[in-house]
Design a protein around this motif. Structure first.
Motif, PDB file in Angstrom:
ATOM      1  N   ASP A  20       0.816  -1.221   0.000  1.00 53.87           N
ATOM      2  CA  ASP A  20       0.000   0.000   0.000  1.00 53.87           C
ATOM      3  C   ASP A  20       0.846   1.265   0.000  1.00 53.87           C
ATOM      4  OD1 ASP A  20      -2.514  -1.313   0.071  1.00 53.87           O
ATOM      5  OD2 ASP A  20      -2.255  -1.680   2.219  1.00 53.87           O
ATOM      6  N   ARG A  27       6.051  -0.815  -3.650  1.00 55.15           N
ATOM      7  CA  ARG A  27       4.992  -1.807  -3.817  1.00 55.15           C
ATOM      8  C   ARG A  27       5.494  -2.983  -4.653  1.00 55.15           C
ATOM      9  NH1 ARG A  27       1.992   2.935  -5.140  1.00 55.15           N
ATOM     10  NH2 ARG A  27       1.612   2.174  -7.258  1.00 55.15           N
ATOM     11  N   HIS A  49      -4.343  -6.825  -4.311  1.00 57.41           N
ATOM     12  CA  HIS A  49      -3.581  -5.656  -4.746  1.00 57.41           C
ATOM     13  C   HIS A  49      -3.452  -5.600  -6.271  1.00 57.41           C
ATOM     14  CE1 HIS A  49      -2.656  -5.240  -0.514  1.00 57.41           C
ATOM     15  NE2 HIS A  49      -2.338  -3.999  -0.803  1.00 57.41           N
TER      16      HIS A  49
END
Length: 169
Positions: A20, A27, A49
């Motif tokens: 995040d 990331r 994600h």
């Protein structure tokens, strides 16, 4: 709470939160690290994600990590990325499906043999050769006549690998 976690849980917890991060490179590195660890508990986190990730490189890395983990349950989540507008995403998806390497991915990889991008077709031929089943012989034989040299080379090599396995049996 962090003091009560064992080392594996602490690593997973930290890397999951880094998915995040505001910086795409962080990331992507977190996704890569989760893939290297290869723990199946990371799959759900990576899939969640992947669906919301906007950065191209991070999406590619998440797809690669899911392939590294190699769990069959990710196949329906990876397959749609074979139709992505970005060739690098389609290449990553074909590679990841090939890493999973079960017969459940064959139809997707066969479909990728007709992709408009020759690198996607090449990766699909390589993956089919690694899986090594006679169910793909017709498609790989057809790929031996592809307009692209690398696709033809990969298809010929894949047929050779499959033939070698059958010759040993």
């Amino acid at each position: 709470m962090i003091q009560q976690l064992n080392p594996t849980q602490l690593i997973f917890h930290t890397l999951s939160h880094k998915l995040d991060d505001a910086l795409p490179q962080i990331r992507a590195k977190a996704a890569e690290s989760l893939g290297k660890i290869g723990d199946r508990i990371a799959v759900e986190t990576l899939i969640n994600h992947l669906l919301n990730e906007t950065d191209l490189e991070t999406r590619r890395t998440i797809i690669q990590s899911l392939g590294q983990i190699g769990q069959e349950s990710v196949i329906p989540h990876l397959a749609p990325f074979l139709a992505d507008n970005e060739p690098t995403i389609r290449i990553a998806a074909a590679t990841a499906l090939g890493q999973i390497g079960t017969e459940k991915v064959l139809s997707y990889l066969i479909q990728s043999l007709t992709d408009q991008n020759p690198k996607v077709r090449t990766v699909a031929a390589i993956a089919l050769g690694e899986i090594g089943t006679e169910a793909t012989l017709a498609e790989l034989s057809q790929a031996c006549s592809d307009e692209d040299d690398d696709v033809r080379l990969s298809a010929v090599d894949a047929l050779g690998k499959i033939g070698y396995r059958y010759a040993l049996n």
